[in-house]
Design a protein around this motif. Structure first.
Motif, mmCIF file in Angstrom:
data_model
loop_
_atom_site.group_PDB
_atom_site.id
_atom_site.type_symbol
_atom_site.label_atom_id
_atom_site.label_comp_id
_atom_site.label_asym_id
_atom_site.label_seq_id
_atom_site.Cartn_x
_atom_site.Cartn_y
_atom_site.Cartn_z
ATOM 1 N N LYS A 78 0.846 -1.197 0.000
ATOM 2 C CA LYS A 78 0.000 0.000 0.000
ATOM 3 C C LYS A 78 0.876 1.240 0.000
ATOM 4 O O LYS A 78 1.841 1.326 0.760
ATOM 5 N N LYS A 79 0.525 2.175 -0.873
ATOM 6 C CA LYS A 79 1.340 3.380 -0.971
ATOM 7 C C LYS A 79 1.163 4.255 0.265
ATOM 8 O O LYS A 79 0.150 4.187 0.963
ATOM 9 N N ILE A 80 2.164 5.064 0.516
ATOM 10 C CA ILE A 80 2.118 6.011 1.628
ATOM 11 C C ILE A 80 1.465 7.293 1.110
ATOM 12 O O ILE A 80 1.955 7.909 0.166
ATOM 13 N N ASP A 81 0.343 7.686 1.720
ATOM 14 C CA ASP A 81 -0.302 8.948 1.351
ATOM 15 C C ASP A 81 0.516 10.124 1.867
ATOM 16 O O ASP A 81 0.717 11.095 1.165
ATOM 17 N N PHE A 82 0.969 10.045 3.109
ATOM 18 C CA PHE A 82 1.826 11.098 3.652
ATOM 19 C C PHE A 82 2.502 10.640 4.941
ATOM 20 O O PHE A 82 2.042 9.738 5.629
ATOM 21 N N ILE A 83 3.632 11.273 5.212
ATOM 22 C CA ILE A 83 4.293 11.218 6.513
ATOM 23 C C ILE A 83 4.555 12.668 6.889
ATOM 24 O O ILE A 83 5.227 13.392 6.151
ATOM 25 N N LEU A 90 4.467 12.025 14.945
ATOM 26 C CA LEU A 90 4.630 11.621 13.557
ATOM 27 C C LEU A 90 3.275 11.143 13.051
ATOM 28 O O LEU A 90 2.646 10.292 13.677
ATOM 29 N N LEU A 91 2.800 11.718 11.951
ATOM 30 C CA LEU A 91 1.532 11.321 11.352
ATOM 31 C C LEU A 91 1.830 10.513 10.102
ATOM 32 O O LEU A 91 2.526 10.994 9.203
ATOM 33 N N VAL A 92 1.324 9.274 10.054
ATOM 34 C CA VAL A 92 1.565 8.394 8.914
ATOM 35 C C VAL A 92 0.222 7.884 8.409
ATOM 36 O O VAL A 92 -0.592 7.368 9.166
ATOM 37 N N LYS A 93 0.010 8.040 7.100
ATOM 38 C CA LYS A 93 -1.242 7.587 6.489
ATOM 39 C C LYS A 93 -0.905 6.826 5.217
ATOM 40 O O LYS A 93 -0.188 7.329 4.358
ATOM 41 N N GLN A 94 -1.418 5.597 5.130
ATOM 42 C CA GLN A 94 -1.310 4.809 3.908
ATOM 43 C C GLN A 94 -2.677 4.732 3.254
ATOM 44 O O GLN A 94 -3.706 4.911 3.921
#
Length: 198
Positions: A78-83, A90-94
């Motif tokens: 799954k691609k990383i939408d943002f870090i 730290l905000l991480v969204k896939q």
């Protein structure tokens, strides 16, 4: 407002300069760095991801000394939408996954379900209030770092669909947001497309 400048010449060496007098401070010789994020006091180096994790390093912005090196686990394929980085958070969204808010000092992890938090088109961090704004489909929402929606603006429909934070002004005290919005009289069919409000 910024105290430091970061440049990347060839050979994968980043150089940090003091913006007061443009003097060279230190260099970061890392070739696999994909992105660098800067927050007050610290710098986050985001390295090329592996299938199951992304390597991360936190440096002191003052002297470039490593403060922490760790791997953040990812969902395979799954691609990383943002870090994004906000101080020690730290905000991480896939894609199609929950938002993860990681405290890099304590390793506490909070998740916001994908039903509540969809990938925004832009962020603004409110350092004075320890909150962040998200912009998505002309709407604005305010979140805290416990994963709670603090407020959304029912009457604040932004003029542009894909909002850029360049069109938004936040006061110095971070208690007012000023933006160009669609007024109640503006129709989506273009009949009153020039009507807006501040």
């Amino acid at each position: 407002m910024e105290k430091y400048s970061l440049t990347r010449p060839r050979m994968g060496i980043y150089k940090v300069f003091d913006l007061k007098n443009y003097s060279f401070l230190y260099s970061i010789p890392d070739t696999n760095v994909q992105e660098i994020k800067i927050s007050p006091g610290i710098m986050l180096l985001i390295y090329d991801r592996t299938p199951s994790y992304v390597p991360l390093k936190i440096l002191s912005i003052e002297d470039g000394k490593p403060l922490k090196l760790f791997k953040h686990l990812l969902h395979r394929g799954k691609k990383i939408d943002f870090i994004e980085q906000f101080n020690e958070k730290l905000l991480v969204k896939q894609e199609d996954e929950n938002l993860q808010i990681l405290d890099v000092r304590s390793s506490e992890l909070i998740e916001i379900s994908i039903e509540k938090f969809m990938t925004p088109s832009a962020f603004i961090f409110l350092y004075e209030n320890n909150l962040f704004l998200t912009f998505r489909n002309r709407t604005v929402a305010v979140w805290n770092f416990r994963g709670e929606l603090v407020t959304s603006f029912e009457d604040h429909l932004l003029w542009h669909q894909d909002c850029s934070t360049n069109n938004i002004y936040i006061t110095t005290d971070q208690d007012l947001i000023i933006s160009y919005c669609k007024s109640d009289a503006a129709a989506d069919d273009g009949t009153a497309s020039s009507i807006g409000s501040i």
